[in-house]
Design an enzyme around this catalytic site. Structure first.
Site, PDB file in Angstrom:
ATOM      1  N   ASP A 309       0.618  -1.225   0.071  1.00  0.00           N
ATOM      2  CA  ASP A 309       0.043   0.037   0.027  1.00  0.00           C
ATOM      3  C   ASP A 309       0.527   1.411  -0.075  1.00  0.00           C
ATOM      4  O   ASP A 309       1.916   1.496   0.739  1.00  0.00           O
ATOM      5  CB  ASP A 309      -1.157  -0.311   1.092  1.00  0.00           C
ATOM      6  CG  ASP A 309      -1.783   1.008   1.733  1.00  0.00           C
ATOM      7  OD1 ASP A 309      -2.698   1.420   1.037  1.00  0.00           O
ATOM      8  OD2 ASP A 309      -1.453   2.119   2.651  1.00  0.00           O
ATOM      9  N   GLU A 379       1.144   0.050  -4.755  1.00  0.00           N
ATOM     10  CA  GLU A 379       0.433   0.724  -5.186  1.00  0.00           C
ATOM     11  C   GLU A 379       1.236   2.403  -5.246  1.00  0.00           C
ATOM     12  O   GLU A 379       1.319   2.654  -4.369  1.00  0.00           O
ATOM     13  CB  GLU A 379      -1.016   0.583  -4.218  1.00  0.00           C
ATOM     14  CG  GLU A 379      -2.052   1.994  -4.981  1.00  0.00           C
ATOM     15  CD  GLU A 379      -2.278   2.532  -3.777  1.00  0.00           C
ATOM     16  OE1 GLU A 379      -3.363   3.074  -4.125  1.00  0.00           O
ATOM     17  OE2 GLU A 379      -1.801   2.872  -2.601  1.00  0.00           O
TER      18      GLU A 379
HETATM   19  C1  GLC Z   1      -3.705   3.118  -0.198  1.00  0.00           C
HETATM   20  C2  GLC Z   1      -5.969   2.840   0.272  1.00  0.00           C
HETATM   21  C3  GLC Z   1      -6.666   3.614   0.719  1.00  0.00           C
HETATM   22  C4  GLC Z   1      -6.033   4.047   1.881  1.00  0.00           C
HETATM   23  C5  GLC Z   1      -4.552   4.461   1.572  1.00  0.00           C
HETATM   24  C6  GLC Z   1      -4.079   4.819   2.936  1.00  0.00           C
HETATM   25  O1  GLC Z   1      -4.299   4.487  -1.117  1.00  0.00           O
HETATM   26  O2  GLC Z   1      -5.999   2.014  -1.025  1.00  0.00           O
HETATM   27  O3  GLC Z   1      -7.940   3.286   0.470  1.00  0.00           O
HETATM   28  O4  GLC Z   1      -6.619   5.505   2.115  1.00  0.00           O
HETATM   29  O5  GLC Z   1      -4.039   4.341   0.884  1.00  0.00           O
HETATM   30  O6  GLC Z   1      -2.988   2.908   3.433  1.00  0.00           O
END
Ligand code: GLC
Ligand code: MG
Length: 687
Positions: A309, A379
């Site tokens: 993440d 991500e």
């Molecule tokens: C990522 C997740 C999102 C979350 C963020 C903080 O972008 O997809 O849902 O709010 O991280 O952890």
């Protein structure tokens, strides 16, 4: 030789007397040695043996009728020796040929596709998938109940958004204990049972892993704010003033300053997301080790991969200088949104990729057993800086993620035209390092459902694009049935990002999965509660109804996914651009050595289109539609000079041709790892 057994005795039945037999042991010959013509005597008198002698005879000398000397005498004759030698050398030659052949086949065989390449990745938002206990929130037992859905869809890889223990300020992305399951979702036993069941069914489980931050309720944070000597530098602390707690101009992704004053410690801590999500300090080696230990903990439990993440936020510049404003004339006090700054000091900092490499190396240790490859996807939204995203693939020498999520198709609704889609696809294909594996995302828990933002007309053609492009598709739960955003009134808002700015709320795309026309769309069949409202269209848009309809979005998804996995050219063949205009985007998939290939003609425009592909000589003049998003057109035969598509219609055309397009147009084509098909043997080889 055949023995007839009589009570207590053995009778030597019809047999051939061994010529030249000598009783070397000096025992009584079993037949008359004075016989003048023993050789060739066929019907010797039967010999009677008592049973003990027979046992010895059969156990010790199964061929006692022919002593060694006789065997040697005969076996050295040319008529026995030569065939024996021929057989011997033939066996050796065949064995060597087989070994050589096997080695050649192994050397020439391309790598098999890994599990994360073969199947789409299906994302479950656990709050919204299936509620097994009636509290209105989905849970792990609920997921386990619905595993048959993946078998039905022919999906093998399932990514589940976080289910760690959490105060749920960001619905699980604020982790209080990385080693525990939140009671809302179940217990560790539930998790283990789910994982075991998934593995039984041949499914892989990808966990969400959140390295950038913890919850402010995490034990580490409590110890850190209390200045515990070991934990005091686990987070990013700096001096600030309680009345104006803004050591610099950095802003949170969710808006406002990314600094919050902590009364216990009397300092400010950094949070790139909510104030309840303090950023970990990765410059501290103990923090780095904690993360490695957590990776090991879950890999040890048997999870098959991680979705890492928010990776670009992991490191920040230690100097804490102000970031440059996008609009230098703006008043510094009015800098409150992430779009106001160039994130030179809070994202993609030097050292980030070393961390990812270390994590990958850790995962590699757990990947050694056959069938146990552990997958990593990162991500990072890098927007126009696509080169930054590509760095997460690692280099040819050091690997990082198997792929970074490709979010560029999320921009598809901005301009539904063939040229725009081609541009978005090409953004990835043109920038991806050679030999790497692409992937495509059209939705997730952070972005509006594409069916709503692009419009219903395009739901099917988007799924068709996703499942026929090269690489791994990602499907956010509900996309397989064409689920759309719900309307959430201000008073219904659950998402903290939405509480700050209603238009940024992510609730609309997180509504309960629509399983059936039953109460709560079959999401919760125990009580009448659901944490977010169910979409009002659920009576027609649901799994049960669509399973019965051969022309449904679900049926088409399933057909295309199965086609993708069964057709070599679709899952590992060439991808070639054929045509793009204001309406249509067309491409083909083919494999050298295979005469069967696929042509896709997708109309992303607002009106019907007639596409003329007569200049593409590699295509036959007549083209038969294998599948259209408009089922009435299935099986239609079209002239390649007049391919008619409605707005939002997509065609998969299967055709046969001996000329390969990629050979004549290498610049329009792409392949991750080249392979050719050898029809006579039915195998793939490196070419
Ligand atoms: C990522 C997740 C999102 C979350 C963020 C903080 O972008 O997809 O849902 O709010 O991280 O952890
Ligand atoms: Mg529940």
């Amino acid at each position: 030789m055949r023995f007839k057994k009589h009570a207590g005795t053995l009778e030597l039945g019809d047999c051939t007397r061994n010529p030249g037999y000598q009783d070397t042991e000096g025992t009584t010959p079993a037949y008359d040695t004075t016989d003048p013509n023993p050789v060739g005597k066929q019907d010797s008198p039967a010999v009677r043996l008592d049973s003990d002698a027979a046992d010895v005879y059969t156990q010790v000398k199964p061929y006692a009728g022919m002593p060694k000397e006789v065997l040697v005498l005969y076996s050295s004759r040319a008529r026995y020796r030569v065939p024996r030698q021929i057989l011997f050398w033939l066996t050796i030659a065949c064995t060597l040929t087989l070994i050589a052949l096997t080695a050649t086949v192994i050397a020439l065989s391309p790598r098999c596709l890994a599990w994360w390449q073969a199947s789409p990745v299906y994302q479950i938002y656990p709050r919204s998938f299936k509620d097994s206990d009636g509290d209105g929130v989905g849970d792990l037992k609920g997921i386990q109940k619905q595993l048959h859905h993946f078998q039905y869809l022919n999906i093998k890889s399932v990514w589940i958004s976080p289910f760690y223990r959490s105060p749920m300020k960001d619905f699980g992305y604020d982790v209080e204990d990385f080693r525990a399951i939140d009671p809302l979702f179940g217990t560790m036993q539930d998790f283990e049972a789910l994982l075991a069941e998934m593995h039984n069914k041949g499914l892989k489980l990808i966990m969400d892993f959140i390295p950038n931050h913890t919850s402010d309720r995490h034990r580490w944070f409590n110890l850190s704010r209390a200045r515990d000597p070991h934990y005091k530098d686990y987070y990013v602390w700096t001096d600030c003033n309680a009345t104006a707690p803004r050591p610099n101009n950095w802003v949170s992704v969710f808006g406002n300053s990314s600094w919050t004053y902590d009364e216990v410690r009397g300092q400010c801590y950094l949070h790139q997301f909510l104030k309840e999500q303090p950023d970990l300090n990765f410059r501290n080696p103990h923090v780095r080790q904690e993360i490695i230990d957590l990776i090991r903990f879950w890999l040890g439990k048997g999870v098959d991969g991680f979705r890492m993440d928010a990776v670009k936020h992991i490191l920040e510049a230690a100097h804490l200088r102000d970031e440059p404003q996008v609009d230098p004339k703006k008043q510094p006090e009015s800098i409150t949104s992430e779009w106001d700054l160039h994130h030179d000091y809070t994202t993609s900092q030097l050292g980030l990729h070393d961390l990812l490499r270390d994590w990958r190396a850790e995962m590699d240790i757990y990947s050694r057993e056959p069938g146990k490859y552990r997958f990593m996807v990162t991500e990072s939204y890098d927007y126009h800086e696509v080169d930054k995203t590509m760095m997460y693939y690692g280099s040819s020498l050091v690997k990082e993620s198997d792929f970074p999520f490709n979010f560029y198709l999320l921009d598809l609704p901005q301009n539904t035209s063939g040229l725009w889609i081609q541009h978005l696809v090409h953004l990835w294909m043109a920038n991806m390092p050679k030999g790497k594996w692409p992937n495509w995302v059209v939705g997730n828990h952070d972005k509006p459902r594409i069916g709503s933002s692009a419009g219903q007309t395009y739901i099917r053609v988007i799924n068709m694009l996703l499942l026929t492009l090269p690489g791994t598709p990602t499907t956010y739960y509900g996309e397989e049935i064409g689920m759309e955003n719900i309307n959430v009134t201000d008073s219904q808002i659950q998402d903290p990002a939405g509480k700050y700015n209603a238009s940024a709320s992510r609730d609309p795309q997180r509504s309960p999965m629509q399983w059936s026309s039953d109460v709560n769309a079959g999401f919760n069949s125990i009580t009448n509660i659901t944490w977010l409202p169910v979409h009002p269209d659920y009576r027609s848009v649901n799994v049960e109804v669509q399973k019965k309809d051969k022309g449904s979005v679900l049926a088409q998804y399933r057909f295309l996914n199965t086609l993708r996995q069964s057709e070599l050219s679709l899952h590992r063949g060439w991808f070639c651009y054929i045509h793009a205009d204001a309406k249509v985007f067309s491409y083909l998939r083919e494999l050298d050595g295979l005469d069967q290939a696929f042509l896709m003609v997708l109309n992303f425009g607002k009106e019907s289109a007639v596409t003329d592909l007569s200049s593409v000589h590699e295509l036959p003049d007549q083209l038969k539609v294998l599948m259209s998003t408009k089922p009435v057109n299935d099986g239609k035969v079209l002239q390649k000079s007049r391919i008619l598509t409605e707005a939002g219609e997509g065609l998969v055309i299967q055709y046969s041709s001996y000329t390969r397009f990629n050979l004549n147009h290498p610049k329009q084509c792409y392949i991750s790892e080249k392979a050719c098909y050898l029809g006579v043997m039915g195998i793939l080889y490196k070419c």
